[in-house]
Design a protein around this motif. Structure first.
Motif, PDB file in Angstrom:
ATOM      1  N   PRO A 144       0.842  -1.205   0.000  1.00 18.95           N
ATOM      2  CA  PRO A 144       0.000   0.000   0.000  1.00 18.95           C
ATOM      3  C   PRO A 144       0.878   1.256   0.000  1.00 18.95           C
ATOM      4  N   GLY A 145       0.480   2.241  -0.782  1.00 16.72           N
ATOM      5  CA  GLY A 145       1.248   3.478  -0.862  1.00 16.72           C
ATOM      6  C   GLY A 145       2.327   3.478  -1.924  1.00 16.72           C
ATOM      7  N   SER A 146       2.461   2.375  -2.675  1.00 18.93           N
ATOM      8  CA  SER A 146       3.467   2.313  -3.737  1.00 18.93           C
ATOM      9  C   SER A 146       3.151   3.308  -4.851  1.00 18.93           C
ATOM     10  N   PHE A 147       1.866   3.486  -5.134  1.00 21.32           N
ATOM     11  CA  PHE A 147       1.386   4.395  -6.172  1.00 21.32           C
ATOM     12  C   PHE A 147       0.079   5.024  -5.717  1.00 21.32           C
ATOM     13  N   HIS A 148      -0.273   6.154  -6.344  1.00 22.08           N
ATOM     14  CA  HIS A 148      -1.633   6.679  -6.298  1.00 22.08           C
ATOM     15  C   HIS A 148      -2.295   6.112  -7.552  1.00 22.08           C
ATOM     16  N   TYR A 149      -3.325   5.294  -7.386  1.00 18.93           N
ATOM     17  CA  TYR A 149      -4.002   4.674  -8.527  1.00 18.93           C
ATOM     18  C   TYR A 149      -5.168   5.561  -8.949  1.00 18.93           C
ATOM     19  N   VAL A 150      -5.082   6.095 -10.151  1.00 12.19           N
ATOM     20  CA  VAL A 150      -6.088   7.031 -10.657  1.00 12.19           C
ATOM     21  C   VAL A 150      -6.413   6.683 -12.108  1.00 12.19           C
ATOM     22  N   CYS A 151      -7.454   7.308 -12.638  1.00 15.90           N
ATOM     23  CA  CYS A 151      -7.801   7.095 -14.043  1.00 15.90           C
ATOM     24  C   CYS A 151      -6.895   7.947 -14.941  1.00 15.90           C
ATOM     25  N   LYS A 152      -6.826   7.570 -16.208  1.00 17.34           N
ATOM     26  CA  LYS A 152      -6.009   8.316 -17.176  1.00 17.34           C
ATOM     27  C   LYS A 152      -6.450   9.775 -17.263  1.00 17.34           C
ATOM     28  N   GLU A 153      -7.742   9.994 -17.143  1.00 17.24           N
ATOM     29  CA  GLU A 153      -8.261  11.364 -17.249  1.00 17.24           C
ATOM     30  C   GLU A 153      -7.687  12.260 -16.148  1.00 17.24           C
ATOM     31  N   ARG A 154      -7.484  11.721 -14.956  1.00 16.64           N
ATOM     32  CA  ARG A 154      -6.907  12.509 -13.854  1.00 16.64           C
ATOM     33  C   ARG A 154      -5.475  12.925 -14.187  1.00 16.64           C
ATOM     34  N   ILE A 155      -4.687  12.009 -14.736  1.00 18.07           N
ATOM     35  CA  ILE A 155      -3.309  12.335 -15.102  1.00 18.07           C
ATOM     36  C   ILE A 155      -3.297  13.351 -16.241  1.00 18.07           C
ATOM     37  N   ARG A 156      -4.167  13.197 -17.212  1.00 17.98           N
ATOM     38  CA  ARG A 156      -4.251  14.158 -18.316  1.00 17.98           C
ATOM     39  C   ARG A 156      -4.696  15.539 -17.814  1.00 17.98           C
ATOM     40  N   PHE A 157      -5.583  15.569 -16.830  1.00 16.31           N
ATOM     41  CA  PHE A 157      -6.014  16.826 -16.217  1.00 16.31           C
ATOM     42  C   PHE A 157      -4.814  17.531 -15.576  1.00 16.31           C
ATOM     43  N   ASP A 158      -4.035  16.780 -14.797  1.00 13.61           N
ATOM     44  CA  ASP A 158      -2.831  17.353 -14.177  1.00 13.61           C
ATOM     45  C   ASP A 158      -1.855  17.858 -15.241  1.00 13.61           C
TER      46      ASP A 158
END
Length: 95
Positions: A42-56
């Motif tokens: 746990p805590g190795s990554f923040h698991y998010v959708c592609k849209e969240r990364i594209r937003f950033d």
């Protein structure tokens, strides 16, 4: 207060700073659009959708973006967290 290490001894210096000086140094938890693997801690990554990364990315929050079938990113917010909330030097693990 960020530290970026490059060169032949990068891995050793990186590991030594994190292992021997945990009160002073930390690193960013990366974001990924892929699903977690069963063996990951746990805590190795923040698991998010592609849209969240594209937003950033659109908002200038990405320091590093790796694109393939899935996305991986390091964000300015991650650096702010290490420096501000944790009050440590942030070691950037960029390619």
């Amino acid at each position: 207060r960020s530290v970026c290490i490059r060169g032949a001894f990068y891995g050793k210096i990186y590991d030594d700073l994190l292992d021997k000086h945990p009160k002073w140094f930390s690193t960013i938890t990366p974001f990924t659009s892929r699903a977690p693997y069963a063996y990951e801690l746990p805590g190795s990554f923040h698991y998010v959708c592609k849209e969240r990364i594209r937003f950033d990315e659109r908002n200038g929050e990405i320091i590093e973006l790796i694109e393939g079938n899935e996305l991986f990113s390091l964000t300015i917010g991650g650096v702010r967290d290490v420096i501000g909330r944790q009050d440590k030097y942030c070691i950037l693990d960029v390619i």
